[in-house]
Design a protein around this motif. Structure first.
Motif, PDB file in Angstrom:
ATOM      1  N   SER A 193      47.756  35.626  33.101  1.00 10.55           N
ATOM      2  CA  SER A 193      48.573  35.978  31.487  1.00 10.55           C
ATOM      3  C   SER A 193      49.639  35.302  31.625  1.00 10.55           C
ATOM      4  CB  SER A 193      48.913  37.619  32.064  1.00 10.55           C
ATOM      5  OG  SER A 193      49.561  38.161  30.738  1.00 10.55           O
ATOM      6  N   LEU A 194      49.829  34.389  32.646  1.00 13.86           N
ATOM      7  CA  LEU A 194      51.043  33.958  32.809  1.00 13.86           C
ATOM      8  C   LEU A 194      51.100  32.762  31.625  1.00 13.86           C
ATOM      9  CD1 LEU A 194      52.210  33.000  36.660  1.00 13.86           C
ATOM     10  CD2 LEU A 194      53.595  33.959  35.228  1.00 13.86           C
ATOM     11  N   PHE A 195      49.389  32.236  32.034  1.00  8.68           N
ATOM     12  CA  PHE A 195      49.665  30.940  30.433  1.00  8.68           C
ATOM     13  C   PHE A 195      48.490  31.495  29.476  1.00  8.68           C
ATOM     14  CE2 PHE A 195      50.221  29.079  35.211  1.00  8.68           C
ATOM     15  CZ  PHE A 195      50.882  28.368  34.277  1.00  8.68           C
ATOM     16  N   ALA A 196      48.318  32.734  29.921  1.00 13.24           N
ATOM     17  CA  ALA A 196      46.570  32.756  28.995  1.00 13.24           C
ATOM     18  C   ALA A 196      46.855  34.161  28.244  1.00 13.24           C
ATOM     19  CB  ALA A 196      45.377  32.796  29.012  1.00 13.24           C
ATOM     20  N   SER A 197      46.284  34.985  26.501  1.00 12.35           N
ATOM     21  CA  SER A 197      46.583  36.328  26.374  1.00 12.35           C
ATOM     22  C   SER A 197      45.790  36.988  26.804  1.00 12.35           C
ATOM     23  CB  SER A 197      45.971  35.945  24.376  1.00 12.35           C
ATOM     24  OG  SER A 197      46.262  37.214  24.566  1.00 12.35           O
ATOM     25  N   THR A 198      46.765  37.979  26.454  1.00 12.36           N
ATOM     26  CA  THR A 198      45.890  39.549  27.495  1.00 12.36           C
ATOM     27  C   THR A 198      44.840  39.867  26.811  1.00 12.36           C
ATOM     28  OG1 THR A 198      47.915  40.564  28.558  1.00 12.36           O
ATOM     29  CG2 THR A 198      46.497  41.950  28.043  1.00 12.36           C
ATOM     30  N   LEU A 199      44.822  39.803  25.790  1.00  5.88           N
ATOM     31  CA  LEU A 199      43.923  40.279  24.728  1.00  5.88           C
ATOM     32  C   LEU A 199      42.595  39.239  24.647  1.00  5.88           C
ATOM     33  CD1 LEU A 199      46.420  42.090  21.520  1.00  5.88           C
ATOM     34  CD2 LEU A 199      45.124  42.901  23.200  1.00  5.88           C
ATOM     35  N   GLY A 200      43.206  37.906  24.221  1.00  9.88           N
ATOM     36  CA  GLY A 200      42.071  37.186  23.748  1.00  9.88           C
ATOM     37  C   GLY A 200      41.642  36.157  25.116  1.00  9.88           C
ATOM     38  N   VAL A 201      42.160  36.610  25.975  1.00  9.57           N
ATOM     39  CA  VAL A 201      41.373  35.981  27.526  1.00  9.57           C
ATOM     40  C   VAL A 201      41.235  36.824  28.947  1.00  9.57           C
ATOM     41  CG1 VAL A 201      41.865  33.578  29.115  1.00  9.57           C
ATOM     42  CG2 VAL A 201      42.076  33.683  27.224  1.00  9.57           C
ATOM     43  N   VAL A 202      42.327  37.377  29.102  1.00  9.68           N
ATOM     44  CA  VAL A 202      42.022  37.800  30.409  1.00  9.68           C
ATOM     45  C   VAL A 202      41.429  39.803  30.347  1.00  9.68           C
ATOM     46  CG1 VAL A 202      44.404  39.923  32.027  1.00  9.68           C
ATOM     47  CG2 VAL A 202      44.647  37.348  30.932  1.00  9.68           C
ATOM     48  N   THR A 203      41.828  40.338  29.394  1.00 13.26           N
ATOM     49  CA  THR A 203      40.763  41.865  29.406  1.00 13.26           C
ATOM     50  C   THR A 203      39.074  41.550  29.230  1.00 13.26           C
ATOM     51  OG1 THR A 203      41.784  42.173  27.702  1.00 13.26           O
ATOM     52  CG2 THR A 203      42.513  43.594  28.481  1.00 13.26           C
ATOM     53  N   PRO A 204      38.698  40.609  28.073  1.00  9.67           N
ATOM     54  CA  PRO A 204      37.599  40.197  28.019  1.00  9.67           C
ATOM     55  C   PRO A 204      36.592  39.520  28.878  1.00  9.67           C
ATOM     56  CG  PRO A 204      38.661  39.697  26.059  1.00  9.67           C
ATOM     57  CD  PRO A 204      39.891  39.604  27.394  1.00  9.67           C
ATOM     58  N   ALA A 205      37.677  39.020  29.790  1.00  6.03           N
ATOM     59  CA  ALA A 205      36.816  37.858  31.115  1.00  6.03           C
ATOM     60  C   ALA A 205      36.864  38.993  32.203  1.00  6.03           C
ATOM     61  CB  ALA A 205      37.985  36.866  32.053  1.00  6.03           C
ATOM     62  N   LEU A 206      37.532  40.037  32.339  1.00  2.00           N
ATOM     63  CA  LEU A 206      37.593  40.839  33.570  1.00  2.00           C
ATOM     64  C   LEU A 206      37.181  42.383  32.848  1.00  2.00           C
ATOM     65  CD1 LEU A 206      41.529  39.955  34.769  1.00  2.00           C
ATOM     66  CD2 LEU A 206      39.114  39.139  35.825  1.00  2.00           C
ATOM     67  N   PHE A 207      37.295  42.850  32.325  1.00  2.00           N
ATOM     68  CA  PHE A 207      36.505  43.936  32.275  1.00  2.00           C
ATOM     69  C   PHE A 207      35.219  44.628  32.135  1.00  2.00           C
ATOM     70  CE2 PHE A 207      39.660  46.415  28.451  1.00  2.00           C
ATOM     71  CZ  PHE A 207      40.642  46.724  29.881  1.00  2.00           C
ATOM     72  N   PRO A 208      34.259  43.718  31.800  1.00  2.28           N
ATOM     73  CA  PRO A 208      33.358  43.353  32.540  1.00  2.28           C
ATOM     74  C   PRO A 208      32.281  43.891  33.173  1.00  2.28           C
ATOM     75  CG  PRO A 208      33.135  41.598  30.420  1.00  2.28           C
ATOM     76  CD  PRO A 208      34.513  41.829  31.669  1.00  2.28           C
ATOM     77  N   LEU A 209      33.264  43.309  34.618  1.00  2.00           N
ATOM     78  CA  LEU A 209      33.577  43.103  35.908  1.00  2.00           C
ATOM     79  C   LEU A 209      33.676  44.839  36.341  1.00  2.00           C
ATOM     80  CD1 LEU A 209      35.486  39.766  37.069  1.00  2.00           C
ATOM     81  CD2 LEU A 209      32.887  40.065  36.795  1.00  2.00           C
ATOM     82  N   VAL A 210      34.745  45.190  35.422  1.00  2.00           N
ATOM     83  CA  VAL A 210      34.660  46.964  36.427  1.00  2.00           C
ATOM     84  C   VAL A 210      33.887  47.548  36.292  1.00  2.00           C
ATOM     85  CG1 VAL A 210      35.746  49.104  35.957  1.00  2.00           C
ATOM     86  CG2 VAL A 210      37.117  46.579  34.903  1.00  2.00           C
ATOM     87  N   LEU A 211      32.568  48.070  35.423  1.00  2.00           N
ATOM     88  CA  LEU A 211      31.461  48.775  35.650  1.00  2.00           C
ATOM     89  C   LEU A 211      31.068  49.159  37.145  1.00  2.00           C
ATOM     90  CD1 LEU A 211      30.473  50.575  32.128  1.00  2.00           C
ATOM     91  CD2 LEU A 211      31.976  51.774  34.198  1.00  2.00           C
ATOM     92  N   PRO A 212      29.966  47.760  37.486  1.00  2.00           N
ATOM     93  CA  PRO A 212      29.508  47.599  38.071  1.00  2.00           C
ATOM     94  C   PRO A 212      30.179  47.749  39.653  1.00  2.00           C
ATOM     95  CG  PRO A 212      29.114  45.568  36.430  1.00  2.00           C
ATOM     96  CD  PRO A 212      30.406  46.735  36.759  1.00  2.00           C
ATOM     97  N   ILE A 213      31.156  47.004  40.351  1.00  2.00           N
ATOM     98  CA  ILE A 213      32.255  46.942  41.002  1.00  2.00           C
ATOM     99  C   ILE A 213      32.392  48.734  41.591  1.00  2.00           C
ATOM    100  CG2 ILE A 213      34.561  46.862  42.343  1.00  2.00           C
ATOM    101  CD1 ILE A 213      33.862  44.084  41.133  1.00  2.00           C
ATOM    102  N   ALA A 214      32.966  49.284  40.154  1.00  2.00           N
ATOM    103  CA  ALA A 214      33.524  50.133  40.754  1.00  2.00           C
ATOM    104  C   ALA A 214      32.333  51.711  41.170  1.00  2.00           C
ATOM    105  CB  ALA A 214      33.896  51.203  38.773  1.00  2.00           C
ATOM    106  N   ASN A 215      30.897  50.945  40.127  1.00  2.00           N
ATOM    107  CA  ASN A 215      29.807  52.151  40.855  1.00  2.00           C
ATOM    108  C   ASN A 215      29.261  51.400  42.366  1.00  2.00           C
ATOM    109  OD1 ASN A 215      30.060  53.988  38.520  1.00  2.00           O
ATOM    110  ND2 ASN A 215      28.494  51.180  37.804  1.00  2.00           N
ATOM    111  N   THR A 216      29.666  50.870  42.499  1.00  2.00           N
ATOM    112  CA  THR A 216      29.028  49.832  43.644  1.00  2.00           C
ATOM    113  C   THR A 216      29.776  50.922  44.515  1.00  2.00           C
ATOM    114  OG1 THR A 216      28.101  47.762  43.070  1.00  2.00           O
ATOM    115  CG2 THR A 216      28.756  48.411  45.310  1.00  2.00           C
TER     116      THR A 216
END
Length: 433
Positions: free
Chosen positions: A339-362
């Motif tokens: 987020s220092l260089f990129a948008s939370t809505l446009g870059v950070v959350t679209p990139a990281l949110f898909p990782l959450v469920l697989p890791i959380a479930n495992t």
């Protein structure tokens, strides 16, 4: 190899967007086409299909309705009234700024819009009252972020849509969004309270707010717009809340299944037009087209990354190389650095949110904690002068001299302070819950 290429494309898109002051989404679309068609054998039709149509429609329709409140001056007038009500408690002006920004943003103005018209007012108040520019800047930035994170406002809707796209149920996404909103409301209050206490001890309290003049009352269009906004918020919020309270009620379940914020906002936009609450062309022109293109463009590249297995590979690496107890904190750190260089809505959350469920479930971690950690971390450093929030605040400075003096303060004081506060919160969130 293909996964590394996609990750490189995301990084290059951010660097090029920052270097040439162009929309990151446009570079992302180009890379999605080149990598998808020529690197992965996808057809052009398949690449075009990765355009996140649902997210586009929701942002477009919701922002169109809320744009009437911007065009006819409802939100700006409301901000003036909130500031005026707090004029008798000058020492609490940072909270007044935070509250005003939160309410206006929560009513649908969104993060960028609130900063665009409240940052200049805030910097002017700082100059006239002696309030620290850092405190004022953090107050308006935190408020705009917190309000936008409300479940029926711009960022909250995007978070919910990204979560459901990643496999989270609608009701759980609603609860996760409430958790994000509550968290991004708590952190700023604690930080601002600490800054006020430190300011008083150093003798740098606010001088006076007597110059704040009484604003004129809301006119007919503005009162009607505010009423319509509150009705729409109730229409969107009551069915999911009722569904959580009465999960076995068939009637509630039926109504909740038919609720879609994008379609509801479209209906209310038509009502606003029929009531002549604003000009249609002005309302459409005021939409955040740059944000929409950035979010959807990066969404295309993220979809290509998912097809290439990049997300699964990254998730597997995080799951095997970071202790489970530190997973949320690690996500928060990664989000903050991005987020220092990129948008939370446009870059950070679209990139990281898909990782959450697989890791959380495992690893048997509550996904809500990771979702919250990502947003709290990302928004902690959004005041960086190289990010969207900080750049808007710098752009509100009256002259180049003031801008040059504020830039290092945002980079070396405000952003690190926000980062430390976010990491402490994420640690507490991880080990307490």
């Amino acid at each position: 190899m293909m996964s590394l290429l996609v990750v490189g494309a995301i990084i290059v898109s951010i660097v090029l967007g920052y270097r040439f002051k162009l929309n990151i989404g446009l570079f992302a679309i180009a890379f999605a086409y080149l990598i998808g068609c020529f690197g992965m054998g996808m057809s052009p039709k398949e690449v075009i299909a990765t355009w996140p149509l649902k997210i586009f429609f929701i942002i477009f329709s919701v922002c169109l309705f809320y744009s009437f409140a911007i065009v006819n001056g409802t939100l700006e007038k409301l901000a003036e009234h909130l500031m005026y009500r707090c004029r008798n408690v000058p020492s609490l002006m940072p909270f007044a700024i935070f509250l005003a920004a939160t309410v206006i943003s929560g009513l649908g103005a969104g993060y960028y819009t609130v900063l665009a018209f409240m940052a200049p007012i805030t910097l002017l108040l700082c100059n006239r009252t002696g309030l620290s520019l850092i405190v004022g800047g953090m107050a308006v930035n935190y408020g705009a972020l917190a309000g936008a994170n409300f479940v029926s406002s711009q960022s909250g809707i995007i978070f919910r849509t990204l979560m459901t796209s990643a496999g989270v149920s609608d009701n759980q996404a609603f609860l996760n969004a409430l958790g994000i909103f509550a968290s991004t409301l708590i952190v700023p209050v604690v930080v601002l309270a600490g800054l006020i206490v430190v300011g008083r001890r150093r003798g740098s309290a606010v001088a006076s707010l007597e110059h704040v003049e009484r604003p004129s009352p809301l006119n007919r269009e503005q009162k009607t717009t505010l009423t319509l906004t509150l009705i729409m918020m109730a229409t969107v919020l009551l069915p999911p809340i009722a569904s959580l309270l009465l999960p076995d009620n068939a009637a509630v379940a039926f109504v909740n299944a038919k609720v879609d914020i994008g379609l509801i906002a479209s209906v209310f936009s038509v009502i606003a037009l029929l009531l002549k609450l604003g000009d249609e062309r002005q309302a459409i022109a005021s939409l955040p087209w740059g944000t929409i293109i950035m979010i959807c463009g990066v969404g295309m590249l993220i979809s290509v990354a998912i097809k290439a297995g990049t997300i699964d590979l990254l998730g597997s690496w995080i799951g095997t190389n970071i202790p489970p107890a530190l997973i949320p904190v690690a996500f928060g750190v990664a989000a903050a650095l991005m987020s220092l260089f990129a948008s939370t809505l446009g870059v950070v959350t679209p990139a990281l949110f898909p990782l959450v469920l697989p890791i959380a479930n495992t690893l048997a971690i509550d996904p809500m904690i990771i979702f919250i950690a990502i947003v709290v971390g990302a928004q902690a450093t959004s005041i960086s002068p190289f990010s969207s929030g900080g750049s808007l605040i710098l752009g509100s400075c009256p002259d180049d001299r003031a801008r040059a003096g504020l830039l290092p303060k945002l980079l070396f004081r405000a952003a690190p302070l926000g980062f430390v506060a976010a990491m402490v919160f994420n640690l507490l969130l991880t080990f307490v819950f």
